[in-house]
Design an enzyme around this catalytic site. Structure first.
Site, short mmCIF file in Angstrom:
data_model
loop_
_atom_site.label_atom_id
_atom_site.label_comp_id
_atom_site.label_asym_id
_atom_site.label_seq_id
_atom_site.Cartn_x
_atom_site.Cartn_y
_atom_site.Cartn_z
N GLU A 1 31.96 32.55 51.25
CA GLU A 1 31.47 33.80 50.66
C GLU A 1 31.28 33.66 49.15
O GLU A 1 32.17 33.19 48.44
CB GLU A 1 32.44 34.97 50.91
CG GLU A 1 31.92 36.24 50.23
CD GLU A 1 32.89 37.40 50.19
OE1 GLU A 1 34.02 37.26 50.68
OE2 GLU A 1 32.50 38.46 49.66
N ASP B 1 45.98 33.51 39.23
CA ASP B 1 45.32 34.27 38.18
C ASP B 1 46.39 34.71 37.20
O ASP B 1 47.34 35.39 37.57
CB ASP B 1 44.63 35.50 38.81
CG ASP B 1 43.94 36.37 37.77
OD1 ASP B 1 43.77 35.91 36.62
OD2 ASP B 1 43.56 37.51 38.11
N ASP C 1 46.96 36.62 33.63
CA ASP C 1 46.22 37.53 32.77
C ASP C 1 47.11 37.97 31.62
O ASP C 1 48.24 38.39 31.83
CB ASP C 1 45.81 38.76 33.61
CG ASP C 1 44.76 39.58 32.90
OD1 ASP C 1 44.93 39.84 31.69
OD2 ASP C 1 43.78 39.97 33.57
#
Lengths: 414, 509
Positions: free
Chosen positions: A44, A109, A111
């Site tokens: 995807e 991830d 951040d």
């Protein structure tokens, strides 16, 4: 460097996808050497277009088809999702429930906004060279654990384009990990727990796991320069009270009395550290519990803070390497771990600076056949980042060839 | 996972008739379904016993600490009583192991049908397995692990010494001395996922180094994964099982019923006088007992199955041994049996029921599940469940003769048709007691009697939440009963929801 204007994107993106985006290496990466048939076709992609129009479940028959599509619709942002049981573009045509994510890179991830309680220089989306060290530490801590503890080989570390970093773990076996195993890995790799209502977010107890010990020694390499000098966490009464809140009561009062007598953060820290270390000496056994408050403070201020949901969900999307960050215009470029300390997020090329460089370099002199248009990045400051990316892809290809060779050797024994 | 070779081994074992080969360990992962023929009677009794065992496991888990001696002792007692392998000794107890194996697979069929059932079954089987695994001594444990392909490679002494500090620091509760003594095993992360997650094991190069003492966590984790996968797969193949009309009602009852209080302790012993039984049989007996009572009065005789079912029921509602002897004797001598023959032939079995003869077991009254599933009545028998074992036409006549209104009779017959025998009985209760909803699920004739008496004496409020039944399984079965009772169409949506649960399971994996 040319300042970036989001309004210029519709003009710049066609140039970017036609002449700058490293389509070749990108396709080789996600094709995984044809490891499984259709692997690329089942992947995807999702695109963000102008005005936050969001297209999910895009999929393509080949990297070339993806390239044509990118050049056609010029997305503001590209996200990569999972490899599915059926072609994502046809997900509506299969029986509900049969369409399932099967594989994906293990991703992390990190951040900077998650560190707001421990950085004094900036907050939320802002970053500066001071707090960027937190990302450097995060990469160092996690990468060590990924390699030494989890035994993975192929990690692609990427600057997210604004205030964080991503990691793509691409080993064949890891791409097949279940959500449960991914979740377990994130928990194994997480030490900072608790939200706004928790003051003390790291608690260590005997025995201290080797992962913690080794993470602490990574953090230690940066702690003095980053926390004591840069953030000056013991510089004023107000800031050291925040630190002392993490120290057990029996040690807090004596330190509170001594701190004002010391000159700076470094001296105060030395006081605290030495005191904690004494509680852990074998000789002090029986005189009270060993205390790891110094380690806990270091970890609370510096240890990577992971978003478990991004890593656990196989179907979760993550911004693609070499995608443009629509707010900053910066490209999501791979990080060079050999020279991680030198990485400056503000020096990362933006889409506008790259286009300007292209213009300045002009058209190649002797015909465009020697250098097709799509290799335009070679004449810009994107080149070293593409080179890094190619090296990463080549590393995987080499490993695959080695594996294939080993297998054919085994068969040759008969 | 060695599917074919395992199968071949089983077949070979059967051919050779080597029963020891078939069940080499007291413990099993239940990877191969039973391949032998099992009689329906055995099928039922195994299933009932395993369900009882799992209920006991559940109750003990609530009442005691799982690692405590009380828990262990009680569980061993129950295993022994129900003739399951109760201690992991090397003794070759073929029958118990066979029963363990077959009964597990029967309940798998019954308990794969919904998310709730699967969860409950998995939980109890896990607890049972954990207990049994922990009872194994070291060498048996090693043998078992090899058998189920979980024998992990032990690391060398040299490597262990090199890593001693890390191994010690990674494993809470392990002193350096213990590290030296223990074997450590190299285990893949996915097998050691819980230890990995909790950082309770040394992790290096993508492997967990697990001390022997923590291997049980690995084995349990592995067992859970296998069993939950197997349950999901079984659920998918259920339609073909449901087409077997001998098994379907049994399976439905296994999963929809539960082993509740067994009514072996009589609170009201001696409070029933024999003169009242006729009246009680009309007012407060469930249909099965009313039918037995009527048959006894008419024929002055009941065959063994009937005497057991009815006799134990009477014991449950409070008849003393003396009363029981008097009751049966009075009735029997009015028929073909004289007093002498009664004393010689029948009194023994009545005393036996009261635990006064033979192995002196205090027999417990039969539950609905037992009545419905085991020992179906044959010619000349009046026992069994009238809703399960009667011809619908006869049942209809009987209900009408008992003044059950016609539309109520129709409802009951509908439930019978859908094989909801206990719900049919519950409907019968509601109709004969003139209440709309008794607010609980009936699953024992003695419960029926007790509820009836409470209601008739005004001691019970209707529509009360079932209070003494505090476990999840039962609530869920009660819930399902209500569903299928009130709106017959809702069963479809339930099935859909279950299927979704199944998909969610696959998605999660």
């Amino acid at each position: 460097m040319a300042p970036f204007e989001p309004a210029a994107l519709p003009e710049l993106l066609p140039v970017f996808y036609r002449r700058l985006f490293p389509h070749g290496a990108y396709g080789r990466w996600l094709g995984y050497g044809g490891a499984a048939k259709n692997y690329f076709q089942l992947r995807e992609f999702s695109f963000t277009l102008r005005d936050d129009v969001y297209l999910r479940f895009q999929s393509f028959g080949s990297p070339q088809e993806l390239e044509r599509e990118l050049q056609k619709i010029n997305p503001y942002k590209i996200d990569i999702g999972a490899v599915y049981s059926h072609r994502p573009s046809q997900h509506n045509t299969v029986h509900l429930g049969a369409f399932q994510p099967q594989e994906k890179e293990l991703v992390f991830d990190i951040d900077m906004t998650d560190y707001d309680d421990v950085r004094t220089c900036c907050s939320s989306a802002e970053i500066c060279s001071k707090c960027w060290t937190l990302m450097t530490i995060a990469v160092r801590v996690l990468d060590r654990a990924l390699v030494e503890d989890l035994g993975v080989k192929h990690r692609l570390w990427v600057y997210s384009g604004r205030r964080g970093v991503h990691c793509w773990v691409c080993d064949d076996a890891v791409r097949k990990w279940s959500p449960a195993l991914r979740g377990a890995a994130v928990e194994y790799l997480s030490l900072v727990k608790g939200g706004a209502e928790t003051v003390k977010k790291v608690t260590l107890s005997e025995p201290v796991h080797p992962f913690v010990r080794r993470s602490v020694s990574v953090v230690e390499r940066y702690f003095a320069a980053y926390a004591l000098e840069g953030q000056d966490i013991l510089g004023s009464r107000e800031s050291w009270e925040k630190v002392l809140a993490l120290v057990p009561e029996e040690h807090r009062e004596p330190l509170r009395g001594e701190f004002p007598k010391k000159r700076d953060s470094a001296q105060r820290w030395e006081l605290l550290r030495a005191r904690m270390e004494r509680t852990r000496r074998p000789a002090s056994a029986g005189k009270g519990l060993p205390c790891y408050a110094d380690w806990e403070i270091m970890l609370q201020y510096c240890f990577p803070r992971l978003d478990i949901n991004v890593s656990r969900g196989v179907g979760h999307l993550l911004k693609s390497p070499f995608s443009v960050h629509p707010k900053t215009g910066r490209i999501s470029v791979p990080l060079d771990l050999q020279r991680l300390e030198e990485f400056d997020p503000f020096a990362v090329p933006t889409i506008s600076s790259l286009c300007q460089e292209l213009d300045a370099a002009g058209e190649p002199e002797d015909g465009s056949e020697a250098e097709p248009k799509r290799r335009g990045y070679k004449r810009t400051s994107l080149a070293p980042y593409v080179r890094l990316f190619e090296q990463f892809v080549e590393g995987m290809e080499r490993a695959r060839r080695g594996e294939a060779l080993r297998r054919s050797d085994l068969q040759g024994d008969f | 996972m060695e599917f074919s070779s395992g199968r071949a081994r089983l077949r070979h074992a059967r051919l050779a008739g080597d029963r020891r080969e078939l069940y080499p360990h007291s413990l099993q992962f239940y990877q191969e379904p039973p391949a032998e023929s099992v009689s329906l009677a055995e099928f039922e009794s195994f299933a009932v016993d395993r369900l009882r065992l799992l209920k006991i496991v559940e109750n003990l888990g609530v009442s005691y600490v799982r690692s405590g001696d009380m828990y262990k002792n009680k569980l061993e007692q129950e295993l022994r009583k129900l003739k399951f392998p109760y201690r992991a000794l090397a003794e070759d107890d073929y029958d118990a192991r066979r029963k363990d194996h077959i009964s597990h697979f029967i309940l798998r069929l019954a308990y794969c049908q919904s998310e709730d059932l699967r969860r409950w079954f998995l939980q109890q089987e896990m607890d049972l397995f954990r207990y049994r695994f922990n009872e194994l001594n070291d060498s048996l444990r090693q043998k078992f692990l090899e058998h189920v392909n979980l024998s992990f490679e032990a690391i060398s002494e040299d490597l262990k010494n090199e890593w001693a500090n890390d191994l010690c620091a990674s494993t809470p509760g392990l002193s350096m001395i213990k590290v030296k003594e223990q074997m450590f095993y190299k285990v893949g992360l996915s097998d050691a996922v819980e230890l990995f997650r909790a950082r309770r094991v040394f992790i290096k190069d993508g492997f967990a180094y697990v001390p022997l003492k923590d291997i049980d966590a690995i084995v349990l984790n592995n067992y859970r994964t296998k069993l939950s996968k197997a349950l999901a797969l079984t659920a998918r193949s259920l339609p073909s099982i449901q087409s077997d009309e001998r098994l379907q009602p049994l399976l439905n009852h296994l999963s929809h019923s539960y082993v509740g209080p067994d009514y072996s302790v009589q609170k009201n012993t001696g409070k029933i006088s024999l003169e009242h039984i006729d009246a009680l049989s009309v007012k407060s007996f469930p249909l099965c007992m009313r039918q037995l009572h009527k048959a006894l009065r008419e024929n002055h005789h009941l065959r063994h199955g009937g005497r057991m079912q009815y006799g134990l029921f009477l014991k449950g509602i409070g008849l003393t041994l003396e009363q029981a002897l008097e009751f049966w004797k009075k009735e029997f001598i009015r028929g073909k049996v004289d007093a002498d023959k009664f004393d010689k032939g029948y009194a023994y079995s009545i005393r036996h029921n009261y635990g006064k003869e033979g192995k002196r077991t205090d027999y417990t009254p039969y539950s609905c599940m037992k009545i419905i599933m085991s020992n179906p009545p044959s010619q000349g028998d009046y026992h069994g469940c009238p809703f399960r074992h009667s011809d619908p036409e006869l049942l209809k006549q009987k209900l009408q003769s008992y003044k059950v209104p016609l539309n109520g009779t129709t409802q009951i017959l509908e439930l019978v048709k859908g094989m909801h025998y206990q719900l049919a009985c519950q409907k019968y209760f509601e109709l004969t007691h003139d209440v709309d909803d008794i607010g609980l699920s009936l699953n024992h004739p003695n419960q029926y009697f007790a509820e009836s008496q409470k209601l008739l004496s005004g001691g019970r409020e209707v529509k009360k939440e079932p209070s003494h039944l505090g476990n999840s399984q039962q609530k869920s079965s009660g819930q399902e009963s209500v569903n299928s009772n009130s709106t017959p169409t809702s069963s479809n949506t339930t099935a859909d929801a279950e299927l979704e649960g199944l998909e969610a399971y696959f998605a999660e994996d």
